[in-house]
Design an enzyme around this catalytic site. Structure first.
Site, PDB file in Angstrom:
ATOM      1  N   ASP A 104       0.853  -1.187   0.000  1.00  0.00           N
ATOM      2  CA  ASP A 104       0.000   0.000   0.000  1.00  0.00           C
ATOM      3  C   ASP A 104       0.896   1.247   0.000  1.00  0.00           C
ATOM      4  OD1 ASP A 104      -2.128   1.757   0.461  1.00  0.00           O
ATOM      5  OD2 ASP A 104      -3.079   0.410   1.910  1.00  0.00           O
ATOM      6  N   ASP A 211      -2.727   4.696  -2.499  1.00  0.00           N
ATOM      7  CA  ASP A 211      -3.663   5.404  -1.635  1.00  0.00           C
ATOM      8  C   ASP A 211      -4.073   6.747  -2.256  1.00  0.00           C
ATOM      9  OD1 ASP A 211      -4.780   5.445   1.165  1.00  0.00           O
ATOM     10  OD2 ASP A 211      -3.592   7.291   1.287  1.00  0.00           O
ATOM     11  N   GLU A 261      -6.741   3.938  -5.429  1.00  0.00           N
ATOM     12  CA  GLU A 261      -7.916   4.385  -4.686  1.00  0.00           C
ATOM     13  C   GLU A 261      -8.305   5.740  -5.249  1.00  0.00           C
ATOM     14  OE1 GLU A 261      -9.419   5.206  -0.130  1.00  0.00           O
ATOM     15  OE2 GLU A 261      -7.437   5.849  -0.728  1.00  0.00           O
ATOM     16  N   HIS A 335     -11.011  -0.919   5.139  1.00  0.00           N
ATOM     17  CA  HIS A 335     -10.761  -0.421   6.495  1.00  0.00           C
ATOM     18  C   HIS A 335     -11.321   0.982   6.732  1.00  0.00           C
ATOM     19  CE1 HIS A 335      -7.784   1.230   3.863  1.00  0.00           C
ATOM     20  NE2 HIS A 335      -7.498   2.146   4.781  1.00  0.00           N
ATOM     21  N   ASP A 336     -11.954   1.569   5.724  1.00  0.00           N
ATOM     22  CA  ASP A 336     -12.550   2.906   5.879  1.00  0.00           C
ATOM     23  C   ASP A 336     -14.070   2.858   5.883  1.00  0.00           C
ATOM     24  OD1 ASP A 336     -10.005   4.116   5.759  1.00  0.00           O
ATOM     25  OD2 ASP A 336     -10.086   4.217   3.572  1.00  0.00           O
TER      26      ASP A 336
HETATM   27  C1  GLC Z   1      -7.124   6.439   2.250  1.00  0.00           C
HETATM   28  C2  GLC Z   1      -6.969   5.335   3.264  1.00  0.00           C
HETATM   29  C3  GLC Z   1      -7.387   5.867   4.600  1.00  0.00           C
HETATM   30  C4  GLC Z   1      -6.477   7.013   4.957  1.00  0.00           C
HETATM   31  C5  GLC Z   1      -6.436   8.064   3.847  1.00  0.00           C
HETATM   32  C6  GLC Z   1      -5.276   8.991   4.023  1.00  0.00           C
HETATM   33  O1  GLC Z   1      -8.431   6.844   2.099  1.00  0.00           O
HETATM   34  O2  GLC Z   1      -7.697   4.220   2.863  1.00  0.00           O
HETATM   35  O3  GLC Z   1      -7.404   4.904   5.604  1.00  0.00           O
HETATM   36  O4  GLC Z   1      -6.910   7.610   6.134  1.00  0.00           O
HETATM   37  O5  GLC Z   1      -6.285   7.491   2.580  1.00  0.00           O
HETATM   38  O6  GLC Z   1      -4.071   8.338   3.766  1.00  0.00           O
END
Ligand code: GLC
Length: 558
Positions: A104, A211, A261, A335-336
């Site tokens: 990641d 990310d 993402e 996880h979010d």
């Molecule tokens: C993404 C991650 C999240 C994190 C954010 C900032 O959305 O999945 O958990 O807080 O990025 O890095």
């Protein structure tokens, strides 16, 4: 374009990715937090499930203000999660079992404890240029710094700029104040990030998740956003495709399995991100389908999910991305996000819990794309039954509990919203068995275990052919066996009811009809004749005209 698409479907459509949130997966050191060796001890379980890639959330050195998404060194292992030797052992052992690791990469920002930011704070011009620093007015003071460069909001609440008195400058942080945004317009920054990729490539890593990577290209000028929180200025920003192409080319990762993402993105951009002809990434996570229970787009407010809208979003993304030669990551959970069965299903009775967990799985696993399973989802894990704000750990949840009260909600109301929306809903420890702390740790874990671990756990499910776990296993093996699931075209059907989502996959002479009932009541089925049931979450055959509560059935014609 057609040949590329087929090759793409063969390469990506037979794979399944499993996400490990390391901090909550398996503790082996007795510190209440998961670690790399914990993952190694559970590899047989993951191999039995049948997944191909293990996405491991960041395990790099980090002050953990955002649980590892605030990286202070991209090339090492956070001691609390283990050592580089542990990582190498995990990688070797995974490979022995036919699985690869997906790392990641948090490249939009670094922790403010990263050496680059520390040097910037010391006034080194080279490193000041690594971040988005903007001069404050000459008369600014710590007590009265004046107006920030823009009114943009941080995703975790509050303004997105922080004033540094010693520099008389502001820096941008789209996330926590300890997560400073990097300046991707600086070629040196991009070269540093390429080096990080090469470092992990040299350790044999052949899959990456990036990310919030569609937020990295910021606009050339800073403007206030009077219509929103600022995101329209930096989402899929001006140089995003160029920068991604460069990262992929220079990092030598074209053709590997990669996923970005893509926060608040558009279909057209996702096609470009994921069409192999564009040489960017293999696929994209988009989130529109996970906002159908946000009233007017507001995460911190509650409503029942709008299933008709969900259907429309799936239809658009599945059909248009396919037409454009792109590829989707298929997922409900990470996880979010809160647990999908607590959110789109029903968990009050065991019957509803099991059926709705399985219905949700079938619904996305038979779509066109690559499915992602978030740890515990394969067991049907639910949101925890926390009763007090003290049980929450996430910076976003804690901030919003306050913000909601400042906006006029009572403490009870604010709690109810946080309870449904918190990212901690999916961050509780994996429920391995019914021993103390659910087999996750020998001591009190960093975040509480859900009370249902007594009956909802891996030990109870792995050998039970009728468990949620076994249902996931079946879906994964079907994907490996059936070319129609890997690469068939997809078309969404007119729904016979607002609570039903139905789609048809087609490949050559074969046709697969998938019908999912998103309710605890019977619903009309699509009119069809013949075919055989390929997979269903009911053992007993139903009738062709009705879908039973939470029923999901895939019928195939060969
Ligand atoms: C993404 C991650 C999240 C994190 C954010 C900032 O959305 O999945 O958990 O807080 O990025 O890095």
């Amino acid at each position: 374009m057609k040949t590329t698409t087929t090759e793409q479907a063969l390469r990506l459509g037979s794979k399944v990715v499993y996400q490990i949130y390391i901090k909550s997966f398996q503790d082996t050191t007795g510190n209440g937090m998961g670690d790399l060796r914990g993952i190694t001890t559970r590899l047989d379980y993951l191999a039995d499930l049948g997944v191909d890639y293990l996405w491991i959330t960041p395990f790099f050195p980090s002050p953990q203000n955002d649980n590892g998404y605030d990286v202070s060194d991209y090339r090492a292992v956070e001691p609390m999660f283990g050592t580089m030797e542990d990582f190498e052992e995990l990688s070797r052992e995974a490979r022995k079992r036919g699985m690869s690791l997906m790392l990641d990469m948090v490249f939009n920002h670094t922790s403010t404890e990263h050496e680059w930011f520390q040097r910037a704070l010391a006034g080194d011009p080279k490193y000041l240029a690594y971040y988005k620093f903007v001069d404050a007015t000459p008369d600014a003071t710590a007590e009265d710094p004046g107006e920030p460069p823009t009114n943009w909001e941080s995703k975790f609440g509050g303004n997105a700029w922080e004033y540094v008195p010693s520099l008389n400058k502001w820096y941008l942080h789209l996330f926590d104040v300890t997560q400073a945004d990097l300046d991707w317009d600086n070629p040196q920054v991009r070269a540093e990030l390429v080096d990080v990729l090469r470092f992990w490539r040299s350790k044999g890593v052949d899959a990456f998740r990036f990310d919030v990577v569609n937020l990295v290209s910021k606009p050339a000028t800073w403007e206030n956003d009077y219509e929103g929180d600022g995101r329209r200025f930096y989402t899929d920003g001006p140089h995003i495709h160029e920068y991604l192409q460069e990262l992929v080319r220079e990092g030598d990762i074209d053709g590997l399995l990669t996923v970005g993402e893509m926060s608040s993105t558009s279909v057209d951009n996702c096609i470009r991100y994921s069409n192999p002809a564009c040489h960017e990434l293999s696929m994209a996570f988009s989130f529109h389908h996970l906002k159908v229970d946000y009233p007017n787009g507001e995460k911190w407010a509650l409503m029942e999910p709008d299933i008709a809208k969900l259907r429309e979003i799936f239809a658009t993304w599945q059909e248009r991305v396919t037409e454009g030669g792109g590829w989707n990551a298929l997922f409900w959970s990470n996880h979010d996000q809160p647990r999908p069965n607590s959110r789109f299903g029903a968990v009050a009775t065991r019957e509803d819990w099991k059926r709705s967990s399985e219905m949700l799985a079938l619904c996305t696993h038979l779509m066109r794309g690559t499915p992602y399973i978030y740890q515990g989802e394969e067991l049907g894990m639910t949101n925890p039954d926390f009763t007090s704000i003290d049980q929450y750990r996430d910076v976003e949840s804690i901030n919003y509990y306050q913000i909601l009260q400042e906006r006029g909600h009572s403490p009870e109301d604010a709690f109810r919203i946080v309870h449904e929306r918190s990212r901690d809903d999916s961050r509780t420890p994996v429920q391995w068995d019914d021993s103390p702390h659910a087999g996750f740790s020998s001591v009190e874990p960093w975040i509480g275990v859900s009370n249902n671990c007594h009956w909802l756990n891996a030990a109870a499910e792995v050998d039970d052919p009728d468990s949620v776990y076994s249902f996931f296993k079946r879906l994964i093996s079907l994907r490996k066996e059936e070319p129609i699931i890997q690469g068939g075209s997809i078309e969404f059907m007119e729904s016979p009811s607002e609570k039903v989502i139905a789609y048809r996959r087609t490949l050559g002479h074969e046709c697969l009809l998938v019908q999912c009932n998103f309710s605890c009541e019977q619903q009309p089925a699509l009119v069809h004749t013949g075919g055989t049931v390929l997979v269903s979450n009911y053992d007993e055959p139903g009738n062709d005209t009705t879908l039973r509560p939470w029923e999901a059935t895939a019928t195939i014609w060969r």
